[in-house]
Design a protein around this motif. Structure first.
Motif: not given
Length: 332
Positions: A241-245
Motif C-alpha cells: 500500500k505504498k507508492p512505487i518508484w
C-alpha cells in the motif's frame, strides 16, 4: 529463526501511458531521474557543468546521488553538498540524496536509535529546506541477507543481528529527520525479489513513504515475472500500500559486454511497458557516466553510464543516452 527475530523486535525502542504522467495516487508530477555520484566518485568530480547540462538536455527533474555523513549527521563534504543542493535548486532539479549513516558501531539497540535520531534531527535542520524526498542506506536488503544465492522472500534469508542494528539506525534517522522537517518523504530501495525485507521494515516500524525498486535486465520482466509473482509492481502495490518508484534501472552490467545498441534497446522497450502499468511514480536510470577507475575493484559496475570517455578524454554519448532522452520527451 522466527523466535530470534521476535526477540530482536522486542528490544527496538518504540517511539499512464500518456504525456504528463503523474505519480500514482498523489497527483504529483512523474519523476524522471538518473543516478550519479557528484560527491563521491572520480568520474563525477570535475565535470559539474557537464552534469547539469546533461540533466537539462535529458529533461530530468530529479538527481539521485550518495552522501556520506559524519557521526553528527552532517555531510562529510558539507560545503560541497550545500553547493550541489543550491545548484540543483537553481536548475529546478530535485535532489534525491542517498544517505550513508556512520557512528553507530559498537552501540546497543537503544543507543543506535538515540544516536541516529539525533543525527536525523541535525541533518534535517541543516539541509531539510532543500529536500522533498531522500533515502537512507542504499540496498539494505543485500546487506542484511546471509551470503549465498537466496531469494530474499523468507525470514531465514536474513541475519537477525544485522537486521536489528541497521533497521534500528534507519528508523531513528528517519524519525529524527521527520521531527525536524515533517514534509520530507523517504524512499527505501529493494532489489529483485527481496520482498521479505519490506515485511521487516513494517515489523521494525520504519516510517518510510515510497518503495524504490532496483531492477536490471538479468532479473527478468518486472511486469510479468515467473510464478507466483506475476506483475511485481501490482503485487507490491496490493501488499504494501505504498507508492512505487524504480530508483535504479538499466541493462545488467551496462555495456561491459553488451553493445550500445543492446543497452539502448532494453531501456527504450522496457520503460514504455512499465509505464503502461500506470503504477510507478518515477524512474531513475543507473547511471549518468561510466566509471572506469572502479573497474578493477568492481569489474561489472564500471560501464553502466549513458556517457563514456574516449581515449582522448572526450565525452561520448552511448545510444541509450538519446534513447532515454526520447522516452522522456514522449511520456513526460
Amino acid at each position: 529463526m522466527k523466535n530470534t527475530m521476535l526477540k530482536a523486535w522486542l528490544i527496538v525502542p518504540c517511539v499512464l501511458l500518456c504525456c504528463n504522467l503523474q505519480a500514482q495516487d498523489t497527483g504529483a508530477p512523474f519523476v524522471w531521474g538518473i543516478n550519479g555520484h557528484p560527491l563521491t566518485q572520480a568520474a563525477y568530480a570535475n565535470n559539474w557543468d557537464d552534469q547539469f547540462n546533461r540533466l537539462k538536455d535529458l529533461q530530468l527533474n530529479s538527481y539521485r546521488f550518495d552522501v556520506l555523513l559524519n557521526a553528527d549527521g552532517i555531510a562529510k563534504k558539507d560545503a560541497l553538498f550545500n553547493k550541489l543542493l543550491n545548484r540543483l535548486k537553481t536548475s529546478g532539479i530535485k535532489p534525491l540524496p542517498v544517505i550513508s549513516l556512520s557512528g553507530l558501531k559498537g552501540l546497543d539497540s537503544t543507543a543506535i536509535y538515540q544516536t541516529s535520531y539525533r543525527q536525523g534531527i541535525n541533518f534535517g535542520q541543516r539541509y531539510g529546506s532543500y529536500l522533498s524526498v531522500m533515502e537512507v542506506n542504499n540496498e539494505v536488503d543485500n546487506k542484511i541477507m546471509y551470503k549465498g544465492d537466496r531469494p530474499g522472500t523468507r525470514a531465514s534469508d536474513y541475519d537477525p543481528e544485522k537486521t536489528t542494528r541497521i533497521l534500528t539506525g534507519m528508523r531513528g534517522f528517519i524519525d529524527g529527520v521527520k521531527y525536524a522537517v515533517s514534509s520530507v518523504k523517504f524512499t527505501l530501495s529493494v532489489s529483485y525479489t527481496h520482498f521479505y525485507y519490506l515485511e521487516l521494515l513494517q515489523r521494525y516500524q520504519v516510517n518510510y513513504d515510497i518503495i524504490g525498486c532496483h531492477w536490471y535486465s538479468s532479473m527478468g520482466d518486472i511486469t510479468n515475472f515467473r510464478p507466483p509473482f506475476g506483475n511485481i509492481l501490482t503485487m507490491l502495490t496490493q501488499k504494501f500500500k505504498k507508492p512505487i518508484w524504480i530508483t535504479e534501472f538499466n541493462y545488467s552490467k551496462g555495456t561491459t559486454y553488451a553493445t550500445f545498441a543492446k543497452q539502448n534497446d532494453y531501456i527504450t522497450t522496457a520503460i514504455p511497458k512499465i509505464l503502461a502499468q500506470k503504477i510507478i511514480g518515477g524512474i531513475f536510470i543507473y547511471e549518468l557516466y561510466d566509471q572506469p577507475l572502479i573497474r578493477k575493484q568492481y569489474p561489472f559496475e564500471a560501464c553502466y553510464g549513458l556517457l563514456q570517455k574516449d581515449y582522448n578524454g572526450n565525452t561520448i554519448e552511448k545510444g541509450a543516452y538519446q534513447g532515454y532522452k526520447q522516452v522522456v520527451q514522449k511520456y513526460r
